[in-house]
Design an enzyme around this catalytic site. Sequence first.
Site, short mmCIF file in Angstrom:
data_model
loop_
_atom_site.label_atom_id
_atom_site.label_comp_id
_atom_site.label_asym_id
_atom_site.label_seq_id
_atom_site.Cartn_x
_atom_site.Cartn_y
_atom_site.Cartn_z
N GLY A 65 0.26 -0.76 -0.03
CA GLY A 65 0.02 0.60 0.20
C GLY A 65 0.94 1.64 0.12
O GLY A 65 0.32 2.04 -0.46
N GLU A 110 3.59 4.62 5.74
CA GLU A 110 2.33 3.53 5.66
C GLU A 110 0.85 3.50 5.06
O GLU A 110 1.35 4.97 4.97
CB GLU A 110 1.70 2.71 7.47
N ASP A 111 0.17 3.08 4.15
CA ASP A 111 -0.86 3.58 3.48
C ASP A 111 -1.58 4.50 4.82
O ASP A 111 -2.46 5.69 4.68
CB ASP A 111 -1.40 3.10 2.70
N ASP A 117 -4.99 1.18 11.02
CA ASP A 117 -6.57 1.53 10.89
C ASP A 117 -6.48 0.38 12.57
O ASP A 117 -6.70 1.93 13.29
CB ASP A 117 -6.91 0.30 10.07
N LYS A 129 -7.09 6.23 10.26
CA LYS A 129 -8.11 6.19 10.38
C LYS A 129 -8.56 5.48 11.77
O LYS A 129 -7.92 4.56 12.24
CB LYS A 129 -8.34 4.85 9.61
N PHE A 133 -14.62 2.74 4.33
CA PHE A 133 -12.86 1.96 3.62
C PHE A 133 -12.39 3.00 3.12
O PHE A 133 -13.22 3.60 1.95
CB PHE A 133 -13.49 0.86 2.64
N ASP A 150 -5.75 -0.39 -1.53
CA ASP A 150 -6.63 -1.09 -2.59
C ASP A 150 -7.71 -1.54 -1.93
O ASP A 150 -7.97 -2.06 -0.44
CB ASP A 150 -5.74 -2.03 -2.75
N ARG A 197 -5.92 0.00 -6.66
CA ARG A 197 -4.15 0.90 -6.03
C ARG A 197 -4.04 2.63 -7.01
O ARG A 197 -3.26 3.66 -6.15
CB ARG A 197 -2.74 -0.13 -6.13
#
Length: 172
Positions: A41, A96-97, A100, A128, A149, A156, A162
């Site tokens: 990601g 990091e993307d 969560d 998030k 999401f 993705d 992506r």
Amino acid sequence: MSEFIPVLTKEEIEVQVSLIAQRISTDYKDRELILIGILKGAFIFLSDLIRQLSIPVKVDFMCVSSYGDNTSSSGRIKLTKDVDIEIKNKDILIVEDIVDTGLTLSYLVDYLKSSGAASVRICTLIDKRERRETDVTADYACHTVEKGFLVGYGLDYAEFYRNLPEVYHLKL
Ligand code: IMP
């Protein structure tokens, strides 16, 4: 029909990446920084971020899989690619993307610290909040959302989207 609700435009991403890069360049001035991108990601975010940094850096990648379904991680994390360069006594910035639950990053921070890193900080495109299960906090975050999401700019859904240049909230 799936719905794509815009979260970040190309221009907004560019501004945020540049601001974060300035902060990182200041914070790590005169130190030897290693950026570790978490695959897959983070590859787009990392590639934009490093080009905005004004300090010398080394780059490496790690890959983890988390045995989740398509929209949530299970917390059972497996390292599928380790770093190749020496990290002992080095300052590490994980790129990091999205954070969560925080389980992936909690695992990675512990792993890198136990491998002898001098310091480990976190830089994420998206922070998030709603499902956080650990006390992991992002030191640098381009954007914060409560829930949803997200896809695009590296993020993705079942390996798709992506390549979208913007970030969207995907409503299935
Ligand atoms: P965590 O361990 O729950 O923090 O999950 C982190 C990983 O789950 C991220 O690196 C993503 O691969 C994936 N993930 C979590 N939320 C999203 C999302 O909204 N879109 C895409 N991937 C996500």
